[in-house]
Write an enzyme that holds these catalytic residues in place. Structure first.
Site, PDB file in Angstrom:
ATOM      1  N   ARG A   2       0.809  -1.219   0.000  1.00 23.05           N
ATOM      2  CA  ARG A   2       0.000   0.000   0.000  1.00 23.05           C
ATOM      3  C   ARG A   2       0.839   1.265   0.000  1.00 23.05           C
ATOM      4  NH1 ARG A   2      -4.618  -0.891   4.185  1.00 23.05           N
ATOM      5  NH2 ARG A   2      -5.233  -2.949   3.562  1.00 23.05           N
ATOM      6  N   ARG A   6      -2.877   6.179   2.071  1.00 24.65           N
ATOM      7  CA  ARG A   6      -3.391   7.416   2.647  1.00 24.65           C
ATOM      8  C   ARG A   6      -2.349   8.289   3.316  1.00 24.65           C
ATOM      9  NH1 ARG A   6      -7.957   4.070   5.642  1.00 24.65           N
ATOM     10  NH2 ARG A   6      -6.311   2.540   5.436  1.00 24.65           N
ATOM     11  N   ARG A  15      -8.340  11.680  -3.578  1.00 25.06           N
ATOM     12  CA  ARG A  15      -9.486  11.006  -2.965  1.00 25.06           C
ATOM     13  C   ARG A  15     -10.597  11.956  -2.514  1.00 25.06           C
ATOM     14  NH1 ARG A  15     -12.014   8.298  -1.192  1.00 25.06           N
ATOM     15  NH2 ARG A  15     -11.516   6.943   0.544  1.00 25.06           N
ATOM     16  N   ASP A  51      -7.311  -3.232  -5.277  1.00 20.60           N
ATOM     17  CA  ASP A  51      -7.555  -3.804  -3.951  1.00 20.60           C
ATOM     18  C   ASP A  51      -7.798  -5.299  -4.112  1.00 20.60           C
ATOM     19  OD1 ASP A  51      -8.094  -2.750  -1.039  1.00 20.60           O
ATOM     20  OD2 ASP A  51      -9.435  -4.428  -1.400  1.00 20.60           O
ATOM     21  N   TYR A 127     -13.465 -12.680   3.768  1.00 19.82           N
ATOM     22  CA  TYR A 127     -14.329 -11.507   3.569  1.00 19.82           C
ATOM     23  C   TYR A 127     -15.683 -11.918   2.999  1.00 19.82           C
ATOM     24  CZ  TYR A 127     -10.551  -8.240   4.638  1.00 19.82           C
ATOM     25  OH  TYR A 127      -9.561  -7.536   5.270  1.00 19.82           O
TER      26      TYR A 127
HETATM   27  O1  CP3 Z   1      -0.844   1.329  -4.445  1.00 22.69           O
HETATM   28  C1  CP3 Z   1      -0.767   0.560  -3.516  1.00 22.69           C
HETATM   29  O2  CP3 Z   1      -0.185   0.812  -2.494  1.00 22.69           O
HETATM   30  C2  CP3 Z   1      -1.363  -0.834  -3.684  1.00 22.69           C
HETATM   31  C3  CP3 Z   1      -2.562  -1.011  -3.241  1.00 22.69           C
HETATM   32  C4  CP3 Z   1      -3.237  -1.937  -2.257  1.00 22.69           C
HETATM   33  C5  CP3 Z   1      -4.451  -1.530  -1.653  1.00 22.69           C
HETATM   34  N1  CP3 Z   1      -4.970  -2.600  -0.988  1.00 22.69           N
HETATM   35  C6  CP3 Z   1      -5.061  -0.213  -1.801  1.00 22.69           C
HETATM   36  C7  CP3 Z   1      -5.926   0.265  -0.713  1.00 22.69           C
HETATM   37  C8  CP3 Z   1      -2.994  -3.253  -1.883  1.00 22.69           C
HETATM   38  C9  CP3 Z   1      -1.804  -4.137  -2.203  1.00 22.69           C
HETATM   39  C10 CP3 Z   1      -4.114  -3.659  -1.081  1.00 22.69           C
HETATM   40  C11 CP3 Z   1      -4.274  -5.002  -0.532  1.00 22.69           C
HETATM   41  C12 CP3 Z   1      -5.308  -5.261   0.474  1.00 22.69           C
HETATM   42  N2  CP3 Z   1      -6.560  -4.727   0.582  1.00 22.69           N
HETATM   43  C13 CP3 Z   1      -5.173  -6.232   1.477  1.00 22.69           C
HETATM   44  C14 CP3 Z   1      -3.986  -7.142   1.642  1.00 22.69           C
HETATM   45  C15 CP3 Z   1      -2.853  -6.457   2.262  1.00 22.69           C
HETATM   46  C16 CP3 Z   1      -2.984  -6.281   3.731  1.00 22.69           C
HETATM   47  O3  CP3 Z   1      -3.242  -5.133   4.154  1.00 22.69           O
HETATM   48  O4  CP3 Z   1      -2.822  -7.253   4.429  1.00 22.69           O
HETATM   49  C17 CP3 Z   1      -6.361  -6.216   2.249  1.00 22.69           C
HETATM   50  C18 CP3 Z   1      -6.665  -7.071   3.459  1.00 22.69           C
HETATM   51  C19 CP3 Z   1      -7.239  -5.280   1.650  1.00 22.69           C
HETATM   52  C20 CP3 Z   1      -8.640  -4.960   2.046  1.00 22.69           C
HETATM   53  C21 CP3 Z   1      -8.763  -3.546   2.411  1.00 22.69           C
HETATM   54  N3  CP3 Z   1      -8.730  -2.503   1.512  1.00 22.69           N
HETATM   55  C22 CP3 Z   1      -8.856  -2.980   3.721  1.00 22.69           C
HETATM   56  C23 CP3 Z   1      -8.928  -3.774   5.003  1.00 22.69           C
HETATM   57  C24 CP3 Z   1      -8.873  -1.577   3.568  1.00 22.69           C
HETATM   58  C25 CP3 Z   1      -8.901  -0.533   4.633  1.00 22.69           C
HETATM   59  C26 CP3 Z   1     -10.238   0.078   4.811  1.00 22.69           C
HETATM   60  C27 CP3 Z   1     -10.222   1.170   5.867  1.00 22.69           C
HETATM   61  O5  CP3 Z   1     -11.028   2.079   5.716  1.00 22.69           O
HETATM   62  O6  CP3 Z   1      -9.414   1.121   6.794  1.00 22.69           O
HETATM   63  C28 CP3 Z   1      -8.777  -1.308   2.190  1.00 22.69           C
HETATM   64  C29 CP3 Z   1      -8.772   0.017   1.548  1.00 22.69           C
HETATM   65  C30 CP3 Z   1      -7.580   0.395   0.778  1.00 22.69           C
HETATM   66  N4  CP3 Z   1      -6.974  -0.413  -0.146  1.00 22.69           N
HETATM   67  C31 CP3 Z   1      -6.920   1.651   0.802  1.00 22.69           C
HETATM   68  C32 CP3 Z   1      -5.894   1.579  -0.145  1.00 22.69           C
HETATM   69  C33 CP3 Z   1      -4.965   2.672  -0.550  1.00 22.69           C
HETATM   70  C34 CP3 Z   1      -7.337   2.865   1.601  1.00 22.69           C
HETATM   71  C35 CP3 Z   1      -8.403   3.549   0.820  1.00 22.69           C
HETATM   72  C36 CP3 Z   1      -8.588   5.001   1.152  1.00 22.69           C
HETATM   73  O7  CP3 Z   1      -9.114   5.295   2.238  1.00 22.69           O
HETATM   74  O8  CP3 Z   1      -8.258   5.840   0.312  1.00 22.69           O
END
Ligand code: CP3
Length: 326
Positions: A2, A6, A15, A51, A127
């Site tokens: 990631r 954020r 965003r 994601d 999930y």
């Molecule tokens: O550009 C990058 O950095 C790659 C992107 C990436 C994202 N998600 C973007 C994202 C990757 C590799 C993931 C993987 C992902 N997503 C996983 C596996 C990795 C890990 O963390 O163990 C999981 C479990 C998810 C599911 C997911 N997506 C969650 C639990 C969340 C958080 C939600 C929250 O509100 O806390 C996300 C959202 C997410 N995916 C964000 C990003 C940048 C944040 C989105 C935002 O608020 O802008």
């Protein structure tokens, strides 16, 4: 892990006008947010912006991200009957926006290694059944115990969806793909071997067959599963900070790469902590007899949203001091 997330003000700016899923569905904007960290830091690699949960959306489980609440599914699989509503057809075209994002990023960052990714079948199953995030996925584990045949069947279907998704990202220009088994770590080793390992092997076999020589990485968010995870046969293993880098490299032998293991909270703890952690990784890479096989420097889990960007620059600088003896 990631990297475009954020913690960057320019990401938060993008965003402001776009929901997370709208962003993921817009290849040009995905390109922009993937390039943002490359403009700031001397990184060697980039990861396509997406994601792991998009596959669940594509099979009709109805993904939503609500502010502050994390992901939720409108149509979770709570009973065996629910599973029959899922639609496994045409996933390649439903997820085409990500392959376009890979193609744009390949052209936009020609000198960087490019990673694609997907969730592991077990993590997606978590999930899918739970319908939301959880600390112990008790509902999912109960479902798996109560309905072992439906579970095995769903894990196989998810494995085929995951491998198709990874193969398309490789064909679109990804140099390597990572499978995130984020929730494998809630299982003990015996349960993990039963519930996650077979579908991870199925993914590896399909990807290797479709794209000979494909580089694959497996992330398991748990130190206790390193040895078992190596049995999945991926070309590299991505380590959470609870894993031992020294043990992992010893177990991985000379043919499997390692990645990760840096504690993401050092980035919040100031320059001394950052330098100490980079030095620790350097020391541990040079411990043992191994040489000749790569390590990808990375965090052990996603970068925390409160990370100051300067801390990432500091880590890059500290890592550059690690002597390389390959
Ligand atoms: O550009 C990058 O950095 C790659 C992107 C990436 C994202 N998600 C973007 C994202 C990757 C590799 C993931 C993987 C992902 N997503 C996983 C596996 C990795 C890990 O963390 O163990 C999981 C479990 C998810 C599911 C997911 N997506 C969650 C639990 C969340 C958080 C939600 C929250 O509100 O806390 C996300 C959202 C997410 N995916 C964000 C990003 C940048 C944040 C989105 C935002 O608020 O802008």
């Amino acid at each position: 892990m990631r990297q475009a997330g954020r913690f960057l003000p320019e990401y938060r700016d993008v965003r402001k006008d776009l929901s997370f899923l709208d962003l993921v569905h817009s290849p040009e904007v995905c390109l922009e947010v993937a390039l943002q960290p490359l403009r700031r830091f001397p990184l060697d690699a980039t990861i396509v912006f997406s994601d792991i949960l998009t596959i669940l959306d594509a099979i009709g489980a109805g993904l939503r991200f609500q502010k502050g609440d994390g992901p939720t599914l409108a149509e979770p699989v709570r009973t065996p009957g629910d599973a029959s509503r899922l639609d496994w057809t045409d996933l390649g075209s439903k997820l085409g926006y990500t392959y376009e994002a890979v193609r744009l990023l390949r052209a936009g960052a020609p000198d960087h290694a490019l990673f694609g990714f997907a969730g592991s079948p077990w993590t997606l199953f978590c999930y899918l059944v739970e319908g939301e995030g959880s600390s112990d996925f008790a509902r999912t584990r109960t479902f798996a115990r109560r309905y072992p045949d439906v579970t095995a069947h769903l894990l196989e279907s998810l494995a085929d969806a995951v491998s198709g998704h990874l193969i398309e990202q490789l064909r679109a220009g990804a140099d390597a793909v990572q499978v995130f088994d984020t929730w494998g770590g809630i299982l003990g080793e015996t349960a993990w071997r039963h519930l996650s390992l077979p579908s991870l092997r199925r993914v590896q076999a399909s990807v290797a067959k479709a794209v000979p020589g494909a580089r694959t990485l497996l992330f398991v968010r748990a130190g206790h599963l390193t040895a078992a995870a190596l049995e999945a046969g991926y070309s590299g293993i991505s380590l959470h900070d609870t894993a031992s880098l020294v043990d992992a490299r010893r177990l991985a032998g000379r043919t499997v790469a390692t990645q990760g293991n840096i504690d993401n909270t050092v980035l919040l703890a100031g320059p001394d902590a950052i330098r100490a952690e980079a030095a620790r990784v350097g020391r541990e890479l040079h411990a043992g007899e191994r040489g000749g096989i790569g390590h990808i420097v990375n965090l052990g889990h996603g970068i925390l949203p409160s990370t100051p960007p300067e801390a990432v620059a500091m880590l890059c600088e500290a890592v550059a001091q690690i002597p390389v003896i390959l």
